[in-house]
Structures are given as C-alpha cells and as structure tokens.
Design a protein around this motif. Sequence first.
Motif, PDB file in Angstrom:
ATOM      1  N   UNK A   1      18.499 -10.032 -18.693  1.00 53.51           N
ATOM      2  CA  UNK A   1      17.445  -9.700 -17.730  1.00 53.51           C
ATOM      3  C   UNK A   1      16.776 -10.940 -17.153  1.00 53.51           C
ATOM      4  N   UNK A   2      17.044 -12.113 -17.718  1.00 50.65           N
ATOM      5  CA  UNK A   2      16.399 -13.326 -17.233  1.00 50.65           C
ATOM      6  C   UNK A   2      16.845 -13.665 -15.814  1.00 50.65           C
ATOM      7  N   UNK A   3      15.898 -14.171 -15.017  1.00 50.06           N
ATOM      8  CA  UNK A   3      16.218 -14.649 -13.685  1.00 50.06           C
ATOM      9  C   UNK A   3      16.606 -16.116 -13.721  1.00 50.06           C
ATOM     10  N   UNK A   4      16.884 -16.669 -12.551  1.00 52.36           N
ATOM     11  CA  UNK A   4      17.352 -18.061 -12.466  1.00 52.36           C
ATOM     12  C   UNK A   4      16.309 -19.027 -13.015  1.00 52.36           C
ATOM     13  N   UNK A   5      15.067 -18.843 -12.632  1.00 55.51           N
ATOM     14  CA  UNK A   5      14.020 -19.762 -13.097  1.00 55.51           C
ATOM     15  C   UNK A   5      13.858 -19.697 -14.612  1.00 55.51           C
ATOM     16  N   UNK A   6      13.920 -18.515 -15.180  1.00 52.82           N
ATOM     17  CA  UNK A   6      13.783 -18.371 -16.631  1.00 52.82           C
ATOM     18  C   UNK A   6      14.965 -19.010 -17.356  1.00 52.82           C
ATOM     19  N   UNK A   7      16.141 -18.885 -16.775  1.00 50.03           N
ATOM     20  CA  UNK A   7      17.316 -19.522 -17.386  1.00 50.03           C
ATOM     21  C   UNK A   7      17.139 -21.041 -17.373  1.00 50.03           C
ATOM     22  N   UNK A   8      16.639 -21.560 -16.244  1.00 51.06           N
ATOM     23  CA  UNK A   8      16.398 -23.001 -16.151  1.00 51.06           C
ATOM     24  C   UNK A   8      15.373 -23.442 -17.192  1.00 51.06           C
ATOM     25  N   UNK A   9      14.343 -22.641 -17.389  1.00 49.13           N
ATOM     26  CA  UNK A   9      13.331 -22.976 -18.391  1.00 49.13           C
ATOM     27  C   UNK A   9      13.925 -22.949 -19.799  1.00 49.13           C
ATOM     28  N   UNK A  10      14.811 -22.011 -20.067  1.00 48.17           N
ATOM     29  CA  UNK A  10      15.447 -21.934 -21.388  1.00 48.17           C
ATOM     30  C   UNK A  10      16.322 -23.152 -21.647  1.00 48.17           C
ATOM     31  N   UNK A  11      16.975 -23.642 -20.598  1.00 48.76           N
ATOM     32  CA  UNK A  11      17.824 -24.829 -20.752  1.00 48.76           C
ATOM     33  C   UNK A  11      16.990 -26.057 -21.088  1.00 48.76           C
ATOM     34  N   UNK A  12      15.772 -26.104 -20.563  1.00 51.85           N
ATOM     35  CA  UNK A  12      14.916 -27.269 -20.780  1.00 51.85           C
ATOM     36  C   UNK A  12      14.111 -27.124 -22.072  1.00 51.85           C
ATOM     37  N   UNK A  13      14.807 -26.833 -23.155  1.00 49.87           N
ATOM     38  CA  UNK A  13      14.183 -26.700 -24.469  1.00 49.87           C
ATOM     39  C   UNK A  13      14.964 -27.542 -25.466  1.00 49.87           C
ATOM     40  N   UNK A  14      14.351 -27.771 -26.607  1.00 50.25           N
ATOM     41  CA  UNK A  14      15.002 -28.579 -27.650  1.00 50.25           C
ATOM     42  C   UNK A  14      16.329 -27.969 -28.070  1.00 50.25           C
ATOM     43  N   UNK A  15      16.373 -26.645 -28.128  1.00 50.06           N
ATOM     44  CA  UNK A  15      17.594 -25.964 -28.565  1.00 50.06           C
ATOM     45  C   UNK A  15      18.802 -26.374 -27.731  1.00 50.06           C
ATOM     46  N   UNK A  16      18.611 -26.513 -26.428  1.00 51.19           N
ATOM     47  CA  UNK A  16      19.724 -26.838 -25.529  1.00 51.19           C
ATOM     48  C   UNK A  16      19.675 -28.283 -25.040  1.00 51.19           C
ATOM     49  N   UNK A  17      18.952 -29.130 -25.736  1.00 47.97           N
ATOM     50  CA  UNK A  17      18.953 -30.552 -25.423  1.00 47.97           C
ATOM     51  C   UNK A  17      18.129 -30.928 -24.209  1.00 47.97           C
ATOM     52  N   UNK A  18      17.103 -30.115 -23.894  1.00 48.67           N
ATOM     53  CA  UNK A  18      16.194 -30.390 -22.774  1.00 48.67           C
ATOM     54  C   UNK A  18      16.961 -30.674 -21.481  1.00 48.67           C
ATOM     55  N   UNK A  19      17.876 -29.785 -21.142  1.00 46.28           N
ATOM     56  CA  UNK A  19      18.630 -29.918 -19.888  1.00 46.28           C
ATOM     57  C   UNK A  19      17.708 -29.599 -18.716  1.00 46.28           C
ATOM     58  N   UNK A  20      17.597 -30.523 -17.797  1.00 39.16           N
ATOM     59  CA  UNK A  20      16.771 -30.305 -16.612  1.00 39.16           C
ATOM     60  C   UNK A  20      17.686 -30.058 -15.420  1.00 39.16           C
ATOM     61  N   UNK A  21      17.523 -28.922 -14.771  1.00 33.93           N
ATOM     62  CA  UNK A  21      18.356 -28.568 -13.626  1.00 33.93           C
ATOM     63  C   UNK A  21      17.514 -27.769 -12.643  1.00 33.93           C
ATOM     64  N   UNK A  22      17.605 -28.109 -11.390  1.00 29.64           N
ATOM     65  CA  UNK A  22      16.861 -27.392 -10.369  1.00 29.64           C
ATOM     66  C   UNK A  22      17.376 -25.973 -10.205  1.00 29.64           C
TER      67      UNK A  22
END
Length: 240
Positions: free
Chosen positions: A193-214
Amino acid sequence: MEGIEISITKVGTRRDIALFRVKGYIDTQTCSEMLTQITRVLREGIYHLIVDMSQVNYVSSAGWGVFVGEIKGIRENGGDLKIVEMIPEVHDVFEMLEFNRILDAYESLEEAIDDFDLSIGLDLTRSISQSYSPAELTTGEVAVLDPPKSVSRLREAEGARAKSRSAFTKPKIDERVLPLTEKIKIIIIENPALGVRKIAQSLNTDRFGFVKIGWWKLYQLLRKLNLDTQDKRYRFYRSR
C-alpha cells in the motif's frame, strides 16, 4: 524426449489458488502425470488453478486435451483453469488449434491471480488483514506470499507496532548490501500500500543503508520494474 517436472504451491491473497509450475514437455508420454496432479488438487476441493507454462517447450494435442477435458468440471464447481506465460512457440500452437476459445491465457502470473480475485469480488485490503493471523504464521504451511512482513507493516500503519513486530521474521542476510531493486521489492512485499514517497523514506533508513533517492528517479525505477502503480504492487505482493 524430455520428461516433465511439476511443482504445486498456493498463491493468491487467500492462498486458495493452486499454481502448477511445469517444466519440460506435455505430450502423450507425460500428459498422464499432468492429469494426475490436476486430479489430486481437484479432490482437495481446490478449483482455482493456474498453470505456469514459462518453462514448457512443447504441448501436444494430447497435452492440451488434459486441460480442456477438465475445464467443464472445474467451471461447474465455480472455478477456472488459467494458462500463463506461454513461450511464443507454444502460444502460436495454442491459438492455431483455437484452444484460446476454451481456455483463458495471460501474459503474467499476476494478471491471472488478479482475475481470480476480481471474479470473487474480493476486497483485497480487508482480505490481507484477515488472511494472516499470528497463529497462522506459526503453522509452517507452505505459501508463496510473505504474510508476516506484510501484516506487520499494515498493522504498523494502523498504529499497532508492538504487536505486529512480534510476527515479523527478519531475513538472515544484511539488507543494507542488497541491490537497490531488491530493497524496493522487500519494501513492497512488506506493504504494497506504500506510495512512492513512502518507499523512498523506507529506503533512507539504517535497515537499507540510508539509500537516498529522489521520488521521480524512484518512480522511473518502479516503472522499469513494472511496479509503478499500487495495483501492480498489489499484484506483485500476491504473486509471492
């Protein structure tokens, strides 16, 4: 002549669809094995069947006859048998012999599952939350879906963080070193159910290595993965 290998799993939001993954040839020598496996599933009272033909190189008229011979009884019991992911050579024969007038065929597994769910008027969001209780997660039942993660994330969204985390089993691998596409798929499987912005926020966490993507770059990547809409993400979720 190559033989046949058949594996059967349960897919769909309610895990009430039998998925036959077939490898090899379906001809006069092997069609009896195909019929045996279908008959076994029907005797279990399962009438929603999908046959994955992506690894089937040849189907003789006898092989098609197995599916056509069972389709009437299946539909009389409210079910159907759907063919997915035929290779071009098999699909050409399928149409040439006009079995497309009898059997439904789909390009992808996700489309076939979605069609089954739509045919029974399934309320997908409600079904996800009802289909996987913590008790079910401890049974060890074979399933293609990943209910612990999905239920956990959905309940987090509802404010039940502590309870849902108890049902979540972390993978053994370090998710921070996974390729970006795999990280995205994990996030979607846990919560389609997550949208694009929420997916981007999830990527930018310690769990996923703080991936930053627009979000626009992420959207383009989702398009490449055929996951750019919520419907597609739900289909992907239900196919696992």
